[in-house]
Structure formats: C-alpha cells, structure tokens
Design a protein around this motif. Structure first.
Motif, PDB file in Angstrom:
ATOM      1  N   LEU A  46      69.842  34.882  -0.666  1.00  0.00           N
ATOM      2  CA  LEU A  46      69.201  36.065  -1.484  1.00  0.00           C
ATOM      3  C   LEU A  46      67.624  36.420  -1.050  1.00  0.00           C
ATOM      4  CD1 LEU A  46      71.570  38.061  -3.445  1.00  0.00           C
ATOM      5  CD2 LEU A  46      71.741  38.396  -0.090  1.00  0.00           C
ATOM      6  N   GLN A  47      67.455  35.573  -2.337  1.00  0.00           N
ATOM      7  CA  GLN A  47      65.812  35.340  -2.491  1.00  0.00           C
ATOM      8  C   GLN A  47      65.004  34.978  -1.352  1.00  0.00           C
ATOM      9  OE1 GLN A  47      66.409  32.957  -6.060  1.00  0.00           O
ATOM     10  NE2 GLN A  47      65.518  34.781  -7.243  1.00  0.00           N
ATOM     11  N   ILE A  48      65.393  34.136  -0.420  1.00  0.00           N
ATOM     12  CA  ILE A  48      64.421  33.779   0.928  1.00  0.00           C
ATOM     13  C   ILE A  48      64.783  34.611   1.530  1.00  0.00           C
ATOM     14  CG2 ILE A  48      64.304  31.571   0.256  1.00  0.00           C
ATOM     15  CD1 ILE A  48      66.917  30.604   2.528  1.00  0.00           C
ATOM     16  N   SER A  49      65.917  35.724   1.374  1.00  0.00           N
ATOM     17  CA  SER A  49      65.832  36.976   2.355  1.00  0.00           C
ATOM     18  C   SER A  49      64.956  37.787   2.935  1.00  0.00           C
ATOM     19  CB  SER A  49      66.727  37.635   2.664  1.00  0.00           C
ATOM     20  OG  SER A  49      67.312  38.629   1.747  1.00  0.00           O
ATOM     21  N   VAL A  70      64.222  41.646  -7.198  1.00  0.00           N
ATOM     22  CA  VAL A  70      63.823  43.200  -7.911  1.00  0.00           C
ATOM     23  C   VAL A  70      65.143  43.739  -6.879  1.00  0.00           C
ATOM     24  CG1 VAL A  70      62.594  45.309  -8.552  1.00  0.00           C
ATOM     25  CG2 VAL A  70      61.637  43.204  -8.685  1.00  0.00           C
ATOM     26  N   ASP A  71      64.521  43.982  -5.734  1.00  0.00           N
ATOM     27  CA  ASP A  71      66.412  44.188  -4.845  1.00  0.00           C
ATOM     28  C   ASP A  71      67.894  44.143  -5.363  1.00  0.00           C
ATOM     29  OD1 ASP A  71      63.897  45.898  -3.597  1.00  0.00           O
ATOM     30  OD2 ASP A  71      64.071  43.910  -2.165  1.00  0.00           O
ATOM     31  N   VAL A  72      67.619  42.168  -5.332  1.00  0.00           N
ATOM     32  CA  VAL A  72      69.175  41.930  -6.380  1.00  0.00           C
ATOM     33  C   VAL A  72      69.430  42.855  -7.356  1.00  0.00           C
ATOM     34  CG1 VAL A  72      70.129  40.423  -6.669  1.00  0.00           C
ATOM     35  CG2 VAL A  72      68.100  40.001  -4.992  1.00  0.00           C
ATOM     36  N   LEU A  73      68.639  42.599  -8.542  1.00  0.00           N
ATOM     37  CA  LEU A  73      68.903  43.162  -9.713  1.00  0.00           C
ATOM     38  C   LEU A  73      69.133  44.377  -9.959  1.00  0.00           C
ATOM     39  CD1 LEU A  73      66.094  41.050 -11.727  1.00  0.00           C
ATOM     40  CD2 LEU A  73      68.647  40.643 -11.958  1.00  0.00           C
ATOM     41  N   ALA A  74      68.627  44.838  -8.988  1.00  0.00           N
ATOM     42  CA  ALA A  74      68.711  46.521  -8.695  1.00  0.00           C
ATOM     43  C   ALA A  74      69.355  47.263  -8.109  1.00  0.00           C
ATOM     44  CB  ALA A  74      66.541  47.657  -7.904  1.00  0.00           C
ATOM     45  N   SER A  80      72.683  37.294 -17.724  1.00  0.00           N
ATOM     46  CA  SER A  80      73.545  36.399 -16.719  1.00  0.00           C
ATOM     47  C   SER A  80      71.959  35.198 -16.459  1.00  0.00           C
ATOM     48  CB  SER A  80      73.646  37.217 -15.621  1.00  0.00           C
ATOM     49  OG  SER A  80      72.135  37.555 -15.046  1.00  0.00           O
ATOM     50  N   ALA A  81      71.095  35.423 -16.718  1.00  0.00           N
ATOM     51  CA  ALA A  81      69.864  34.681 -16.996  1.00  0.00           C
ATOM     52  C   ALA A  81      70.339  33.165 -17.039  1.00  0.00           C
ATOM     53  CB  ALA A  81      68.731  34.853 -17.473  1.00  0.00           C
ATOM     54  N   PHE A  82      70.487  33.239 -18.286  1.00  0.00           N
ATOM     55  CA  PHE A  82      71.012  31.970 -19.244  1.00  0.00           C
ATOM     56  C   PHE A  82      72.474  30.893 -18.660  1.00  0.00           C
ATOM     57  CE2 PHE A  82      68.126  34.654 -21.895  1.00  0.00           C
ATOM     58  CZ  PHE A  82      66.946  34.120 -21.842  1.00  0.00           C
ATOM     59  N   PHE A  83      72.892  30.981 -18.092  1.00  0.00           N
ATOM     60  CA  PHE A  83      74.361  31.111 -17.611  1.00  0.00           C
ATOM     61  C   PHE A  83      74.451  30.580 -16.172  1.00  0.00           C
ATOM     62  CE2 PHE A  83      75.485  34.591 -20.251  1.00  0.00           C
ATOM     63  CZ  PHE A  83      75.516  33.373 -21.763  1.00  0.00           C
ATOM     64  N   GLN A  93      62.540  35.076 -11.708  1.00  0.00           N
ATOM     65  CA  GLN A  93      61.527  35.302 -11.046  1.00  0.00           C
ATOM     66  C   GLN A  93      60.942  33.521 -11.800  1.00  0.00           C
ATOM     67  OE1 GLN A  93      58.700  38.522 -12.039  1.00  0.00           O
ATOM     68  NE2 GLN A  93      58.967  39.670  -9.724  1.00  0.00           N
ATOM     69  N   ARG A  94      60.683  33.507 -12.933  1.00  0.00           N
ATOM     70  CA  ARG A  94      60.273  32.140 -13.633  1.00  0.00           C
ATOM     71  C   ARG A  94      61.381  31.114 -12.766  1.00  0.00           C
ATOM     72  NH1 ARG A  94      60.679  30.149 -19.655  1.00  0.00           N
ATOM     73  NH2 ARG A  94      62.349  29.994 -18.839  1.00  0.00           N
ATOM     74  N   SER A  95      62.858  30.895 -13.081  1.00  0.00           N
ATOM     75  CA  SER A  95      63.719  30.269 -12.033  1.00  0.00           C
ATOM     76  C   SER A  95      63.133  30.047 -11.201  1.00  0.00           C
ATOM     77  CB  SER A  95      64.516  30.823 -12.908  1.00  0.00           C
ATOM     78  OG  SER A  95      65.474  31.816 -11.690  1.00  0.00           O
TER      79      SER A  95
END
Length: 247
Positions: A92-95, A100-104, A155-158, A242-244
């Motif tokens: 999804l991130q390379i699409s 931000v779109d994913v999280l929204a 969810s960012a930590f798992f 974004q950092r991950s």
C-alpha cells in the motif's frame, strides 16, 4: 474516489466478516444489558471522602464509551497489524496511497464501528432516553475519534495479531479509566491524575450536558483539550509509521 475512501471501503467490508467484530458486538450488548438491570445503590457510597456522583450520567458514559474501548482494543489495531502480517502494508505504501491515506481510511472504519456500537449500546441500556444534546453528541463524536486514534497508535508497536490481542487493550483501558474519576476519593493522587486523561473531560461534559449545566465556555475548553490530544495522537501515529517505513 479518494484513495483513503477506497481503503476505508475495503476495510469496512473485511471487518464486517471478521470474527472479532462479532465477539465485540456480543460483549458490548452484554454490558449494555447489564447497565439496564443494574440499580446503583447511592446510599452505600455516602461518605465524606467521596464526591457526589451522578450515577445516571455515569451509566450514560459507560454505555457510550465501553463500546469505544472494546472496538479500539480488539478491532482497530488488528486492521493495521493484519496488513503487516500479510505483507500488504508495504504494498500500500508503494502504491499511490500514502501512509496518511492508509491511516485515514482505517480511522474512518474504526470511527464508524465505534459510533454504531455506541448507538446500539445506548438503545440496549435504555440510556438513549436520557436526552442527547448537541454538546453530548459532539463529545461522543470526538470520543470516537480519540479512541480510534489510540487504537491505531498502539498498532504501530505490534507486528503480529497475538501481540496486538495481548497488549493493545492496555492504553485503551487507561483511556477508559478516565470515565470513573468522579467516583474516586476526593483529593487523592489517583483522582488528580485521572483528571489528566482526556476521557475524564468527556465524562464531565457529558454529565453537564445531561443535567443542563453545560456552558459555551466549558464546551469550548473541553473541545480544545480534546482536539489537542487528537492532533497529538494522530500526528505521533503518522510519524511512527513513516519512520518504520524508512528503517
């Protein structure tokens, strides 16, 4: 159609078929049914150490926010964690979609489920007849955004569903604990600490709106406080993802 709406539509259809959602619905309805039959004995709590408690408003707060807590502890984090497990989050991130779109998109699904579950909770608990005002409806809407943000942040930590199911409920339960601050002993350190939890502000304003004592100034202060927490939580969530992505 905006990419975040496409993602929201996909997740909404997937979440409806998710076995966890059925369990969340059952638990929420059981809590609501319990609130209908429980009759708080205010006489047993008469004490100089305890503040006067509006139990009707407390029941209303629990009916509204307990579905938020359950959805955001067991459904919202899994929407992101399952993307990690299936290796689709990176896709999804390379699409054309951004994080931000994913999280929204996922936040919209979480908010919809929170409001739907909360509405059913109010009906089944009998608290829907308590009298909703514009102020209380606004706090319910903001509360759904806040709780969903906490679920996404956790969810960012798992990396696995097992981790999420084990630990994601802790920050949500801490947030939910803010609702019962009014029943803690006056002047205690815990009571003062609970006042810093944003859900406590929601409980205070809901109580004021239900008994007709809410003022425009109180409403503005609580909305600003809530808005600051919401902005900070979502900004931190975006930064972590974004950092991950760059690691």
């Amino acid at each position: 159609m905006n990419l975040w709406l496409v993602i929201a539509r996909k997740d909404l259809l997937q979440a409806v078929r998710n076995r966890y959602l059925i369990g969340v619905l059952i638990i929420s309805l059981l809590i609501s049914a319990g609130l209908r039959v429980i009759d708080f004995d205010t006489g047993t709590l008469a004490s100089n150490e305890l503040p006067p408690v509006d139990f009707q408003a407390l029941k209303f707060s629990i009916a509204v926010f307990s579905p938020f807590a359950i959805v955001c502890a067991f459904v919202v984090p899994l929407m992101m964690v399952e993307e990690k497990e299936r290796q689709t989050l990176r896709f999804l991130q390379i699409s054309p979609a951004t994080i931000v779109d994913v999280l929204a998109g996922k936040a919209l699904v979480g908010i919809v489920f929170c409001l739907a579950m909360s509405g059913m909770g109010l009906i089944f608990s009998g608290e829907a007849s308590s009298g909703l005002s514009a102020a209380s409806l606004a706090m319910v809407a903001l509360g759904s955004i806040l709780f969903t943000g906490v679920g996404l942040l956790s969810s960012a930590f798992f990396q696995t569903s097992l981790q999420a199911n084990t630990w994601a409920g802790i920050p949500v339960m801490v947030l939910f604990f803010g609702l019962i601050g009014e029943v803690l002993p006056l002047g205690s350190g815990l009571a003062n600490l609970v006042k810093l939890i944003p859900a406590h502000s929601a409980s205070v304003l809901l109580r004021a709106s239900l008994n007709g004592s809410a003022t425009v100034e109180d409403f503005a202060i609580h909305v600003i406080y809530f808005g600051a927490w919401i902005a900070a939580i979502y900004a931190l969530t975006i930064w972590l993802y974004q950092r991950s992505d760059h690691d």
